[in-house]
Design a protein around this motif. Sequence first.
Motif: not given
Length: 399
Positions: A41-48, A67-72, A75-78, A314-315
């Motif tokens: 998949l393509d999911h930036l900053d995966m959430d929990r 990236p699963l963690i972009s640094g913004r 996020n708790l998903g990874p 979601r932002r």
Amino acid sequence: MKFAVRSRPAPTLPGVHGPARLHRRTASLLPRLQAGDVAFLDHLDMDRDTAQALIDAGVVAVVNASPLISGRYPNLGPELLVQAGITVVDSAGLEVFDRLEDGTAVRIDAGVVHAGETLISPGRELTADVVRAEMGKARSGLTAQLESFTHNTTEFLRREQDLLLHGHGIPRTATDMAGRPVVVAVRSHGWEEELRGIRPFVREQRPVLIGVDRGADALAEAGHRPDVVVLTGDGDDQPGAAVLRKARDVVVLVERGSPRSATEHLERMGIRPLRFETTATTEDAALLLASGHHASLIVGVGMHATLAEFLDRRRVGLASTFLTRLKLGPDLVDATALPRLYDGAVRPRHLLGALVAGVLAVGAAISVTPVGQQWVDDVSPVVSRTTTDLIDNVRGMLQ
């Protein structure tokens, strides 16, 4: 004479093996996943919540193009995926969707995706140490996110001021919630334990049950029938048809001015949905629905209570959640806190009070019968002499 020759099994190559399931859109991929699949998949900053859905599906590996963690933000998903023992690879690039077909047997080893002997794409394997380091960096970037959140909150209040301040636009349901407790269930991390924790409350108080999207399925799996189901109009996270048909009210969130076609898929199922025109998230819309119908108490199951969980969503939904929580105030109780306040248990003093009341009632009933009156006549002289002797002794001591 021919001798049977035992063939040697082919050596198992290292890494995680499984069929590839691909879709860049997470909501479209999740319903297709089965146990043992490798999710691409393509999911930036995966959430929990998304991570929990992948875990529930039983995938053995997750490969993300971005990236699963972009640094913004942290996020708790990874972290949740890694803790569950799932192989996690990110930054694999969008070319994986061009070089693989759905169902292809793939192997992932040290962050590299293989299909047979062909190298598909290298990526970065996320271990617990990598996730910990990335999360530390992300926490330092929260200041910019909070500034953006302030702007989004102002914009949401401007759009939804009539709804938040006056309750305008809330659909009228057939389910009566006025003066009754309401449980709003979201299928999220830890929802099973939270539902078990409030079981005494549900059994004794008989609250109105509202399922949000697949939270309605969660209620049904726990043995409850949702009275109201609140879901999005696009149908990406729609609960099962059987659950929808059993609900007394089905409320669908649509954009203002949306045509009737937004709810046609439900009408074809024999369901007459109520339209709720708002830009709030389904979770927040369900809370506003209960509040607008004057619920005495609202219990949230599977909702985001801590600061980290609040930010990990979601932002576009941050402003909606923040302002909805402000509006509800003390009317909203988190399901994790409810067992500390209410467990439905019978205390020893309750049993003692019932026993004393029962004895007094039996004594009063017997006293009006002939046998009871005879007992009173027999006991009265004894009680009288004992009382007289006690008074004489007290007088003697005082003199």
